[in-house]
Design a protein around this motif. Sequence first.
Motif, PDB file in Angstrom:
ATOM      1  N   ALA A  44       0.961 -38.595   4.406  1.00  0.00           N
ATOM      2  CA  ALA A  44       0.067 -39.740   4.610  1.00  0.00           C
ATOM      3  C   ALA A  44      -1.125 -39.640   3.657  1.00  0.00           C
ATOM      4  O   ALA A  44      -1.586 -40.635   3.105  1.00  0.00           O
ATOM      5  CB  ALA A  44      -0.399 -39.797   6.066  1.00  0.00           C
ATOM      6  N   GLY A  45      -1.601 -38.409   3.441  1.00  0.00           N
ATOM      7  CA  GLY A  45      -2.695 -38.199   2.497  1.00  0.00           C
ATOM      8  C   GLY A  45      -2.308 -38.630   1.091  1.00  0.00           C
ATOM      9  O   GLY A  45      -3.116 -39.222   0.366  1.00  0.00           O
ATOM     10  N   LEU A  46      -1.074 -38.364   0.706  1.00  0.00           N
ATOM     11  CA  LEU A  46      -0.612 -38.776  -0.629  1.00  0.00           C
ATOM     12  C   LEU A  46      -0.638 -40.292  -0.789  1.00  0.00           C
ATOM     13  O   LEU A  46      -0.754 -40.814  -1.895  1.00  0.00           O
ATOM     14  CB  LEU A  46       0.819 -38.284  -0.877  1.00  0.00           C
ATOM     15  N   MET A  47      -0.510 -41.007   0.340  1.00  0.00           N
ATOM     16  CA  MET A  47      -0.535 -42.472   0.291  1.00  0.00           C
ATOM     17  C   MET A  47      -1.976 -42.988   0.192  1.00  0.00           C
ATOM     18  O   MET A  47      -2.209 -44.187   0.179  1.00  0.00           O
ATOM     19  CB  MET A  47       0.086 -43.073   1.555  1.00  0.00           C
ATOM     20  N   GLY A  48      -2.936 -42.080   0.220  1.00  0.00           N
ATOM     21  CA  GLY A  48      -4.331 -42.499   0.189  1.00  0.00           C
ATOM     22  C   GLY A  48      -4.911 -42.684   1.578  1.00  0.00           C
ATOM     23  O   GLY A  48      -6.013 -43.206   1.729  1.00  0.00           O
ATOM     24  N   ILE A  49      -4.168 -42.271   2.613  1.00  0.00           N
ATOM     25  CA  ILE A  49      -4.664 -42.408   3.975  1.00  0.00           C
ATOM     26  C   ILE A  49      -5.572 -41.218   4.285  1.00  0.00           C
ATOM     27  O   ILE A  49      -5.147 -40.075   4.194  1.00  0.00           O
ATOM     28  CB  ILE A  49      -3.493 -42.457   4.983  1.00  0.00           C
ATOM     29  N   ASP A  50      -6.814 -41.508   4.642  1.00  0.00           N
ATOM     30  CA  ASP A  50      -7.768 -40.456   4.980  1.00  0.00           C
ATOM     31  C   ASP A  50      -7.531 -40.049   6.435  1.00  0.00           C
ATOM     32  O   ASP A  50      -7.852 -40.799   7.354  1.00  0.00           O
ATOM     33  CB  ASP A  50      -9.195 -40.989   4.772  1.00  0.00           C
ATOM     34  N   VAL A  87      -8.360 -41.871  10.253  1.00  0.00           N
ATOM     35  CA  VAL A  87      -7.332 -42.267  11.213  1.00  0.00           C
ATOM     36  C   VAL A  87      -7.541 -41.558  12.545  1.00  0.00           C
ATOM     37  O   VAL A  87      -7.454 -42.170  13.614  1.00  0.00           O
ATOM     38  CB  VAL A  87      -5.927 -41.966  10.648  1.00  0.00           C
TER      39      VAL A  87
END
Lengths: 244, 332
Positions: B187-193, B197
């Motif tokens: 999820a971090g790789l997708m730019g999700i902090d 969340v």
Amino acid sequence: MASSSPEKGYALLEALNLEVHYGGIAAVKGVSFAVEEGELVCLIGANGAGKTSTLKALARMIPSSGEIHYRKERLDRQPSHLLIGKGMALVPEGRGIFARLTVAENLAMGAYHRNDKDGIAADLAHVYTLLPRLKERAEQVAGTLSGGEQQMLAIGRALMGRPQLLLLDEPSMGLAPLMVEKVFEVIRAVAAEGVTIFLVEQNARLALQTCSRGYVMESGRITLADTSDKLLADPRVRAAYLGE
Amino acid sequence: MDIFLQQIINGLTTGSVYAIVALGYTMVYGVIQLINFAHGEVVMIGAMVAFTVIMAIVGAGAPLPPIVIVLAGVLAAIPVCMTVGFLLERVAYRPLRHAPRLAPLITAIGMSIILQQLALLIWGRDPRAFPQIMENTSFSLGGAAISSVQIAIILMSIALMAVLTWFVYRTKFGIAMRATAENVSVAGLMGIDANRVIAGTFIIAAGLAAVAGVMYGTYYGIAHYTMGFILGLKAFSAAVLGGIGNLAGAMLGGILLGLVEALGTGYISEFTDLCKWPVVGAEGMLMERCAADGHVVLFGSNYQDVFAFLVLIMVLVFRPSGLLGERVSERA
């Protein structure tokens, strides 16, 4: 085109003296390499050589020491979630798709950091053209896809972030030969669109045939760096990685 | 009066509240695999804040319709609880994100005690009676009675569950929550902090808890600084029953637990009435008392709280993954 000691600020991505430790064990022991804009470069080596650790360090998924430069910016103190916004995407080892999300939701997550609705829609259409199977299965839960389809989804999801640099970790892993060929066709197509690619592969022959340049990694160190043609002809590479 | 139907109605009411509280447990668990044992206290704080606001408005003699007064209580409780939920995560759990799992668990129990004691300091140790400002009309329904408060609680819960489901499955943040629950590093790789969340998840869970607290307080007409403890444990049992980490499971588990509890309470005195069973050895004495009182009950409705934990034990023994949960080994 290749330079074994890249000048600072010249390359798109540059690692200097990168080291990764797990507990007391060193997995990556001070490697340096560079990838220039528009290049297709591979990192080959045996299982356990430290290739995946190197990629994870580049994507800031694990702590490391040494320097990572990307577009003249130091990445080695940045959190992982900021990298995609800077144009760097990683397709992780084992694909890392969200198995309980649908294919469409996985792709939407690839564009999570973006807010340009029209651009996202255009990129989605583009991914569906490049990978038509994903469009057929858009509403399907991703965990039900075949291994090859999951790899396609992982690549498509990374493309949804509109990266300038794409890091790929073992895209051929666990796939049937026919599927491997299809995945590499997609990789070549993405490269042809101008995306810079840094490819980690155990399948050395296929990787070197796809890339223009390669690094060979052995027990945490880069031992060879040259153009693909020369590496394919090198007797050490032929003996150790091409099974000749 | 039809006891069965009546207990179904009562069970649906308490079950709805359990479901809303259980959602908070299951959402937090889904994202960071933590049982937030302080969640029950957030529910209690919701009830207490709403109670204070409602009493203040009633005390000021403002000529407002009752529904507006209750709504004002809810709207005051939600931001307070959200702040408490946010601070819980930020202050108590985030520093322990990478600690062994026992550390945040014990911290959660500690936070539960701290919040209880804070509530004791603020609101005192006496139970506070919720003012009966709403006219509690009863409607008859096939031999049973359903009150307007019960109808309001059930409808409100259904609405909350619908909105939450829409949020988690249809909004970008909701999908990011599910992605983070599945694989936080990808999820971090997708730019999700992940921090955003996780904080968001605590805030949403606390908002639901606030509404649940007001519903519970209004239903029983009472609020007390210890009310969150048993309620929290029951809702946790409900989440485990449905399969912890699973949203639909928490809703189903809450409703089922409410029904089991209500039916169990409704029938336990009948089933444990010794006059109805052939008891060997004490016939003479028993017959005398049965003749005098009509019934000799072993367990009465004061055993109400036992059922939730019986259910929890049964689930842990026979189906640890819960009704809708996946096998634990499959969870990342």
